[in-house]
Design an enzyme around this catalytic site. Structure first.
Site, PDB file in Angstrom:
ATOM      1  N   ARG A 162       0.871  -1.176   0.000  1.00 43.53           N
ATOM      2  CA  ARG A 162       0.000   0.000   0.000  1.00 43.53           C
ATOM      3  C   ARG A 162       0.909   1.229   0.000  1.00 43.53           C
ATOM      4  NH1 ARG A 162      -2.033  -3.567   3.963  1.00 43.53           N
ATOM      5  NH2 ARG A 162      -4.156  -4.336   3.517  1.00 43.53           N
ATOM      6  N   LYS A 185      -2.457  -3.014   7.806  1.00 42.52           N
ATOM      7  CA  LYS A 185      -3.702  -2.683   8.494  1.00 42.52           C
ATOM      8  C   LYS A 185      -3.903  -3.578   9.704  1.00 42.52           C
ATOM      9  CE  LYS A 185      -6.479  -0.700   4.757  1.00 42.52           C
ATOM     10  NZ  LYS A 185      -7.734  -0.835   3.991  1.00 42.52           N
ATOM     11  N   HIS A 255      -2.736   2.958  -5.970  1.00 42.75           N
ATOM     12  CA  HIS A 255      -3.273   1.720  -5.403  1.00 42.75           C
ATOM     13  C   HIS A 255      -3.541   0.683  -6.491  1.00 42.75           C
ATOM     14  CE1 HIS A 255      -4.709  -0.415  -1.916  1.00 42.75           C
ATOM     15  NE2 HIS A 255      -5.822  -0.761  -2.553  1.00 42.75           N
ATOM     16  N   ARG A 258      -0.878  -1.898  -6.764  1.00 37.56           N
ATOM     17  CA  ARG A 258      -1.001  -3.024  -5.822  1.00 37.56           C
ATOM     18  C   ARG A 258      -1.988  -4.054  -6.377  1.00 37.56           C
ATOM     19  NH1 ARG A 258      -1.181  -4.765  -0.216  1.00 37.56           N
ATOM     20  NH2 ARG A 258      -3.310  -5.145   0.508  1.00 37.56           N
ATOM     21  N   HIS A 281      -3.973  -9.432   3.588  1.00 40.83           N
ATOM     22  CA  HIS A 281      -5.422  -9.446   3.765  1.00 40.83           C
ATOM     23  C   HIS A 281      -5.786 -10.317   4.967  1.00 40.83           C
ATOM     24  CE1 HIS A 281      -6.290  -8.434  -0.744  1.00 40.83           C
ATOM     25  NE2 HIS A 281      -6.052  -7.370  -0.016  1.00 40.83           N
ATOM     26  N   TYR A 290      -9.689 -10.948  -6.701  1.00 36.54           N
ATOM     27  CA  TYR A 290      -8.792 -10.961  -7.854  1.00 36.54           C
ATOM     28  C   TYR A 290      -9.079 -12.122  -8.786  1.00 36.54           C
ATOM     29  CZ  TYR A 290      -6.346  -7.346  -5.341  1.00 36.54           C
ATOM     30  OH  TYR A 290      -6.056  -6.180  -4.686  1.00 36.54           O
TER      31      TYR A 290
END
Length: 309
Positions: A162, A185, A255, A258, A281, A290
């Site tokens: 990110r 995150k 982004h 990514r 994730h 994806y």
């Protein structure tokens, strides 16, 4: 609106948000969004029930209250995706408070989230991603700035970082090793291999950068023109210049690089679980988006190769 809340509820909300920030690693942007979501719900209760709003009132929330709030939000034009996020925040706060105050939050937790169509990631094609990186290093600007921007976007595409993660790198990370430990995150740490091209791009930037960068862990690796930490808006601006020069759509953002990393890795036969780990994730369902992108692109190719009569 804060005047409608009891001091106990204001304190509880502040402690919950502190908990999210300190223990779960929520970003400042997430904290602001959750505060807005929860206080909006509490404001609805205050206005539509003519009742004082404290922890005891939350314990008496009914399914009718929840349906009324969600109908109110829809009437204001709140989109399903945003309403789902607000409901998630309200549930999180109610669950946290219920554990501490000992009440049953079932009426709140049982509220059904609105369905919405998840937006598919919009990656660049492999040639476009490479063209962007090449052009970023040759845009009309100081050599070291061009090298800096090229290094950042190479990290986004080559490592799946990110933008916030790339810009959180410090002098202690230089020169880049073959493997980086990235805190993403939720404070979740992951290990990311660093391609030789990314290490070379960062090394070129460091060679040209006019500001001394020590190996201190609190010193930003990427610098702005005045020597301070690089603002992500500058990378977004450079990316806008590159996509304009290359005729790429507005979805070609930092982004998107990514997204491109994940999509191209999957198309090359990458394992979905491994890609989940590389991206950081928390849920495999997020990474599975994806696969939909890959299937969508295959259908586009099929339709072009086999046009309808």
């Amino acid at each position: 609106m804060s005047l409608a809340l009891s001091p106990a509820l204001r304190d509880a909300l502040a402690r919950w948000l502190d908990h999210l920030a300190a223990l779960e690693g929520a970003s400042a942007q997430t904290i602001r969004a959750y505060r807005t979501d929860v206080t909006g719900f509490l404001a609805f209760l205050a206005e539509h029930t003519s009742d004082s709003i404290g922890p005891a009132r939350l314990a008496r929330v009914t399914q009718s209250d929840m349906r009324g709030w969600m109908a109110h939000e829809r009437a204001r034009g709140v989109a399903s995706r945003s309403l789902a996020r607000s409901l998630s925040a309200v549930k999180g706060f109610a669950r946290w408070l219920a554990e501490r105050d000992g009440f049953d939050p079932t009426a709140i937790l049982a509220a059904r989230s609105p369905k919405y169509q998840r937006k598919l990631p919009r990656p660049l094609s492999e040639p476009a991603a490479k063209e962007v990186i090449g052009l970023m290093g040759s845009l009309p600007r100081e050599d070291w700035v061009a090298a800096r921007d090229a290094a950042v976007v190479t990290l986004l595409y080559g490592c799946g970082l990110r933008i916030s993660e790339a810009l959180s790198l410090t002098g202690a990370d230089a020169p880049l090793p073959e493997v980086l430990r990235i805190r993403g995150k939720g404070g979740k740490e992951r290990v990311v291999p660093v391609l030789p091209a990314a290490r070379a791009a960062v090394a070129e930037y460091l060679h040209l950068c006019p500001f001394p960068i020590s190996d201190e862990p609190d010193e930003a690796l990427f610098r702005g023109t005045r020597g301070g930490p690089l603002n992500p808006r500058l990378i977004a601006g450079a990316m806008a210049q590159a996509r304009g020069a290359l005729g790429l759509p507005a979805t070609a953002t930092p982004h998107a690089l990514r997204h491109s990393f994940a999509t191209h890795l999957l198309a090359a036969g990458g394992d979905l679980r491994a890609i989940q780990d590389l991206l950081g994730h928390a849920s495999l369902s997020t990474t599975q988006a994806y696969t939909a992108v890959d299937a969508s692109r295959l259908m586009e190719i099929y339709e072009k190769a086999h046009p309808r009569a």
